[in-house]
Scaffold this active site. Structure first.
Site, short mmCIF file in Angstrom:
data_model
loop_
_atom_site.label_atom_id
_atom_site.label_comp_id
_atom_site.label_asym_id
_atom_site.label_seq_id
_atom_site.Cartn_x
_atom_site.Cartn_y
_atom_site.Cartn_z
N ASP A 36 0.81 -1.22 0.00
CA ASP A 36 0.00 0.00 0.00
C ASP A 36 0.85 1.27 0.00
O ASP A 36 0.66 2.16 -0.84
CB ASP A 36 -0.94 0.01 1.21
CG ASP A 36 -2.08 -0.99 1.08
OD1 ASP A 36 -1.80 -2.13 0.67
OD2 ASP A 36 -3.22 -0.64 1.40
N ARG B 25 0.06 2.93 17.06
CA ARG B 25 -0.28 4.02 16.15
C ARG B 25 0.03 5.41 16.69
O ARG B 25 0.62 6.23 15.99
CB ARG B 25 -1.76 3.92 15.72
CG ARG B 25 -2.10 2.69 14.89
CD ARG B 25 -1.00 2.29 13.97
NE ARG B 25 -1.40 1.25 13.02
CZ ARG B 25 -0.56 0.41 12.46
NH1 ARG B 25 0.73 0.45 12.78
NH2 ARG B 25 -0.96 -0.50 11.60
N ASP C 288 -7.22 2.47 12.06
CA ASP C 288 -5.91 3.13 12.06
C ASP C 288 -5.96 4.56 11.53
O ASP C 288 -5.21 5.42 11.98
CB ASP C 288 -4.90 2.30 11.27
CG ASP C 288 -4.40 1.10 12.07
OD1 ASP C 288 -4.54 1.11 13.30
OD2 ASP C 288 -3.87 0.16 11.45
N SER D 177 -3.22 -9.10 5.27
CA SER D 177 -2.36 -8.00 5.72
C SER D 177 -1.84 -8.31 7.12
O SER D 177 -2.61 -8.66 8.01
CB SER D 177 -3.16 -6.69 5.73
OG SER D 177 -2.41 -5.65 6.29
#
Length: 407
Positions: free
Chosen positions: A17, A96, A125, A181
């Site tokens: 990505d 994060r 996220d 993922s």
């Protein structure tokens, strides 16, 4: 096409990505600063640097934030017994704000008014990244390609991304045979994908940090974990003070199969998703901390702290680490940990963690008081009045119930 060559700091992983996003941002006319955070993932950072430069990044920052991640994020979560929806230990959720904090620092230092990320428009996220960025850099502008029609109409899924990558010579680790993922850090690894439907069993090859409990050793490992102020400071799991990364590295292979969960969770944005997580050492620490906390903490304080832990877990999961309410709750939880001190012995076997014993200079356990052989500073007859007083409410409730039934 941007005419001013604005600079954007891209949270870059080197995966499919963000590699495609880097090239796409370049096509849009931005100057790209690629930022890759080392949070303990298994990554060839030098290869990722070369790849980003090849794709057109004008600068690449590879920041080692393991120390900050463990000390500022993981340990407060351990102190809190943080767990989302009764099972998830929040490994990705905690990472994060740590990643985004450093991203903002780079953007400010480099004079970049844009930041970007590869989080999808359906996930958690994007919220975690952006709430952190707005909290720490209110003037920042965020480019979220997966929420931009010109991007998601062009790339309707991973197949389109892989075609784009192939066309532009972008080396990628993801193939159609393994399209899920994975997100890894020093605490855990998460696996998500729409192809893993809730009714389907996860394939064996998907798990990388934990051994299948069915084939794990039949002899347990006995561990002693020492805590001070709710943090692990010594013992088999943690032997180095700042690199409290040690607890998460030492059981990285998860040879006893501890820490696997397969759940359907409620995303903050309003949909349910299946997540598979492996958190071997974090799971052991969670159980050990629960045990020493109960041993040393006053009952009523712990009841309040349990309520705060639930709030904290939801705040972390939903992306509010840098909110005033989360700051307040963290300070309360930290206060509660002042006397959480001692050693816990645990046995790890076949996917389970068993408590063997515990000791603490702050123990509230009074052996004489609880003994069946000694009276201690306690009059058993006092319990009669205690029970009668507590029975008043119950008697009245059932008295009223009989009246209602009689009608």
């Amino acid at each position: 096409m941007s005419q001013t060559k604005d600079t954007v700091v891209l949270a870059y992983s080197g995966g499919l990505d963000t590699s495609c996003i880097l090239l796409w941002l370049k096509e849009k006319g931005y100057d790209i600063i690629a930022y890759l955070a080392n949070i303990g993932q298994n990554e060839d950072f030098e290869e990722a640097r070369k790849k980003a430069i090849k794709l057109g990044a004008k600068k690449v920052f590879i920041e080692d934030v393991r120390k900050e991640f463990v000390e500022e994020f993981i340990w407060p979560a351990v102190q809190a017994n943080a767990i989302y929806e009764d099972r998830y230990l929040l490994g990705t959720s905690l990472a994060r704000p740590c990643i985004a904090k450093k991203q903002v620092e780079i953007a400010k230092r480099e004079g970049a008014k844009y930041v970007s990320h590869g989080a999808t428009g359906k996930g958690n996220d994007q919220i975690r990244f952006e709430l952190t960025c707005y909290s720490l850099y209110p003037e920042v502008k965020i480019i979220a390609p997966w929420r931009m029609p010109e991007f998601y109409n062009r790339f309707r899924g991973r197949t389109d991304l892989m075609d784009y990558a192939k066309k532009h010579g972008i080396p990628i680790p993801v193939t159609p045979k393994s399209p899920w993922s994975m997100d890894e850090n020093i605490m855990h690894i998460s696996i998500t994908s729409h192809v893993i439907s809730p009714q389907n069993h996860a394939p064996d090859e998907l798990f990388v940090k934990t051994k299948d409990p069915r084939t794990s050793p039949s002899t347990p490992d006995i561990l002693e974990i020492e805590f001070k102020k709710g943090e692990s400071v010594a013992g088999e799991i943690c032997k180095v003070r700042w690199v409290k990364c040690a607890p998460f590295f030492s059981l990285r292979r998860g040879k006893h199969g501890v820490g696997r969960i397969d759940i359907v969770e409620n995303r903050y944005i309003g949909m349910k998703s299946r997540g598979i997580y492996e958190t071997p050492a974090g799971t052991i620490l969670h159980h050990a901390h629960l045990d020493i906390e109960t041993f040393t903490m006053d009952r009523e304080v712990r009841r309040i702290k349990q309520e705060l832990s639930l709030r904290f877990s939801e705040q972390v999961y939903n992306g509010y680490w840098y909110s005033p309410e989360c700051d307040f709750v963290r300070s309360c939880i930290s206060k509660s940990q002042e006397l959480v001190e001692g050693k816990v012995q645990v046995s790890v076997l076949k996917g389970q963690v068993y408590m063997l014993g515990r000791e603490s200079p702050q123990s509230l356990y009074n052996e004489e008081l609880v003994s069946m052989d000694k009276q201690g500073d306690y009059e058993p007859c006092d319990a009669s009045g205690f029970i009668r007083i507590n029975a008043v409410r119950l008697k009245e409730y059932h008295r009223l119930g009989k009246k209602v039934t009689a009608k």
